[in-house]
Every structure is written in C-alpha cells, then in structure tokens.
Design a protein around this motif. Sequence first.
Motif, short mmCIF file in Angstrom:
data_model
loop_
_atom_site.label_atom_id
_atom_site.label_comp_id
_atom_site.label_asym_id
_atom_site.label_seq_id
_atom_site.Cartn_x
_atom_site.Cartn_y
_atom_site.Cartn_z
N THR A 183 0.81 -1.22 0.00
CA THR A 183 0.00 0.00 0.00
C THR A 183 0.84 1.26 0.00
N LYS A 184 2.15 1.12 0.12
CA LYS A 184 3.01 2.30 0.18
C LYS A 184 2.98 3.03 -1.16
N GLY A 185 2.99 4.35 -1.08
CA GLY A 185 2.97 5.17 -2.27
C GLY A 185 1.60 5.65 -2.68
N LEU A 186 0.54 5.05 -2.15
CA LEU A 186 -0.81 5.50 -2.46
C LEU A 186 -1.23 6.59 -1.48
N ALA A 187 -1.89 7.62 -2.01
CA ALA A 187 -2.33 8.74 -1.18
C ALA A 187 -3.44 8.29 -0.23
N ARG A 188 -3.42 8.86 0.98
CA ARG A 188 -4.45 8.58 1.98
C ARG A 188 -4.96 9.90 2.55
N ASP A 189 -6.18 9.85 3.08
CA ASP A 189 -6.69 11.03 3.77
C ASP A 189 -6.29 10.97 5.24
N THR A 190 -6.78 11.92 6.02
CA THR A 190 -6.36 12.02 7.42
C THR A 190 -6.83 10.85 8.27
N LYS A 191 -7.83 10.08 7.77
CA LYS A 191 -8.32 8.92 8.51
C LYS A 191 -7.78 7.60 7.96
N GLY A 192 -6.81 7.70 7.07
CA GLY A 192 -6.16 6.50 6.57
C GLY A 192 -6.83 5.85 5.38
N ARG A 193 -7.91 6.45 4.84
CA ARG A 193 -8.58 5.88 3.68
C ARG A 193 -7.81 6.24 2.41
N PHE A 194 -7.82 5.35 1.43
CA PHE A 194 -7.15 5.63 0.16
C PHE A 194 -7.89 6.76 -0.55
N PHE A 195 -7.13 7.74 -1.00
CA PHE A 195 -7.74 8.96 -1.55
C PHE A 195 -7.60 9.00 -3.06
N VAL A 196 -8.71 9.29 -3.75
CA VAL A 196 -8.74 9.46 -5.20
C VAL A 196 -9.40 10.81 -5.48
N ASP A 197 -8.70 11.68 -6.15
CA ASP A 197 -9.19 13.05 -6.38
C ASP A 197 -10.03 13.12 -7.66
N ARG A 198 -11.24 12.53 -7.60
CA ARG A 198 -12.17 12.57 -8.72
C ARG A 198 -13.58 12.87 -8.20
N ASP A 199 -14.55 12.89 -9.11
CA ASP A 199 -15.93 13.20 -8.76
C ASP A 199 -16.49 12.09 -7.87
N GLY A 200 -16.76 12.43 -6.62
CA GLY A 200 -17.21 11.42 -5.67
C GLY A 200 -18.61 10.91 -5.92
N PHE A 201 -19.48 11.72 -6.52
CA PHE A 201 -20.86 11.29 -6.74
C PHE A 201 -20.96 10.37 -7.95
N LEU A 202 -20.20 10.64 -9.00
CA LEU A 202 -20.24 9.80 -10.19
C LEU A 202 -19.48 8.49 -9.98
N PHE A 203 -18.61 8.43 -8.98
CA PHE A 203 -17.83 7.22 -8.76
C PHE A 203 -18.72 6.04 -8.39
N ARG A 204 -19.90 6.30 -7.88
CA ARG A 204 -20.81 5.20 -7.52
C ARG A 204 -21.13 4.35 -8.74
N TYR A 205 -21.24 4.99 -9.93
CA TYR A 205 -21.54 4.24 -11.15
C TYR A 205 -20.29 3.51 -11.66
N ILE A 206 -19.12 4.11 -11.44
CA ILE A 206 -17.87 3.43 -11.79
C ILE A 206 -17.73 2.15 -10.96
N LEU A 207 -18.01 2.26 -9.67
CA LEU A 207 -17.89 1.11 -8.78
C LEU A 207 -18.93 0.05 -9.10
N ASP A 208 -20.15 0.46 -9.41
CA ASP A 208 -21.19 -0.49 -9.80
C ASP A 208 -20.78 -1.27 -11.04
#
Length: 286
Positions: A54-79
């Motif tokens: 997991t080293k080298g991947l960006a994380r937020d302050t709570k340790g979650r992996f961070f992706v700087d994209r549209d968070g609302f449209l990502f639901r369809y990407i994940l589906d």
Amino acid sequence: MALPDNSSGLPGEEVPFPEIVELNVGGQVYITRYSTLTSVPDSLLCQMFSQKSTKGLARDTKGRFFVDRDGFLFRYILDYMRDQQLVLPDHFPERGRLQREAEFFNLPDLVKILAPKISKQNSLGDDGCQSDPEESSPSTDAVRNLATLGAAAAACASLVPGSGDSKRSGFITIGYRGSYTLGRDSQTDAKFRRVARIMVCGKTSLAKEVFGETLNESRDPDRPPERYTSRYYLKFTFLEQAFDKLADAGFHMVACNSTGTCAFAHEQTDDKIWTSYTEYVFYRVS
C-alpha cells in the motif's frame, strides 16, 4: 488533505491490501472489496491496487485511500466494476461527465457504452439518449428519412400559432439565506446580503429545463423528472442571474416572503448581525 502512506513496519516490508478497502473519492466515502477494485484488468484502479504494498498510495487524514475525482459519479464506476454492467436512472443528465470519468479510470468498454453514437448493437447508452430506449437502432437511411420528416413537421408546426410552444406550466421556488452586519452608524460592511447558497424547489423536469448545467443535483441525483424536490441548489450565488434564467424561460414572480433574526456580533460592541431567509415563488403559464 491527502497524505502519503506511512504505515509502520520494517524497511522493505510489504504491506498487503486488506480484503475490505475504504476509499475517499472527492470527499465521498466508499467501502468495497479488494477483488472489486481489481476486477477489470488494465484499469487504473486495478493498477493502483495490484501493487505489492500500500506504500505510495495517497491517503486522507483517517487512513482511507484517496482518489481526487468526482465522488458522486464514482458510484456508477464502482457499480460497473462489480459485474461489468451499467444501470443508470431514467433521464440521467450526467452521461458526458460519467464518460469522462470512465476514460480517466481506463475503462474502455464503459466508455463505449456511454459514447453518444448510433450502433447496430444496441448497448446501454449507444445512442446517447437520456431515456436509454431499448429498441434496436434504425438504419442510416431510416434515420435520414425520419430527420427529413421531422424537419418538415417542425416547419408546418411553426405556421400554426402556439403549436410550437411545448413549455409546461408550473411553480419554481428560489430560496436563500443572507446575512449582513450593521454598525453603530447604520453602516453595513462588505458582507451585505452575503448569499451562501441558492436553493431550488419544484418539479425536477422544470428545474433542469430552466437552470441546465448550472443546477447542482448532487444532493438528489436520481430524482425522476415528474417528481418534486427541495434539495437542488445552484452553482452560482447571484440572485439576479437566477431571476434572468427564470425570466428567459417564461416564469414570472407571483409571491415572496422573508424572515429575519438579529444578534450582537460582539459583546463589547453595538454591531449586530442580521440573518434572513427569503423565498421567491415563480410561475409559468403553459
């Protein structure tokens, strides 16, 4: 704020990915399986989460992996990554933006599904229509003939008074909260009528017709066109701009109301903060 992964461990130690992965995509939190993220070979997410650690991947302050994209449209990407199928709500207005997200995540099959083109194989979204009709695509000659007939029908309809006016009647309510500070000499500061957000209430189809791309639907993205909503708001904060759009669409103001409260800005001064909530009701006759 995204932080690099500084997981504790010995130098050179490989930190495996967990079976359940938490993501922060543009401020929206998603929880999914590791196998889902790596289900599409050569995709960006598969490349990210197929690393040895997991080293080298960006994380937020709570340790979650961070992706700087549209968070609302990502639901369809994940589906889509769950079963390689795309199911969108009727009259989905963000096909173009979703296609751009699919291109970013390197999902070529999803890009083809969303591409606005006529194809013999009628996959979901091939024709670019928001209603996603299930009928097979017509031939090129049939499309040309239909276009000619449509143009002729439109020309004939323009000769009949009022026949081309398909605008429906209805109400749209615009609301906003404003505030300003009043000093001893009744002088207001630069924050006079500060508007944080302009809210839109009414039928979904009317709101989209009037405000188009300037309408923020993120708080109620799947609302059908004939249903009503009070969760939309505008991407700008100028009341006059909203009024201009309503006037251009044939709406007229029929009522308004406002309430206000007052509080002292500081205990040691006489400055007062006034906060108000105002609504404007607009109506259009069909």
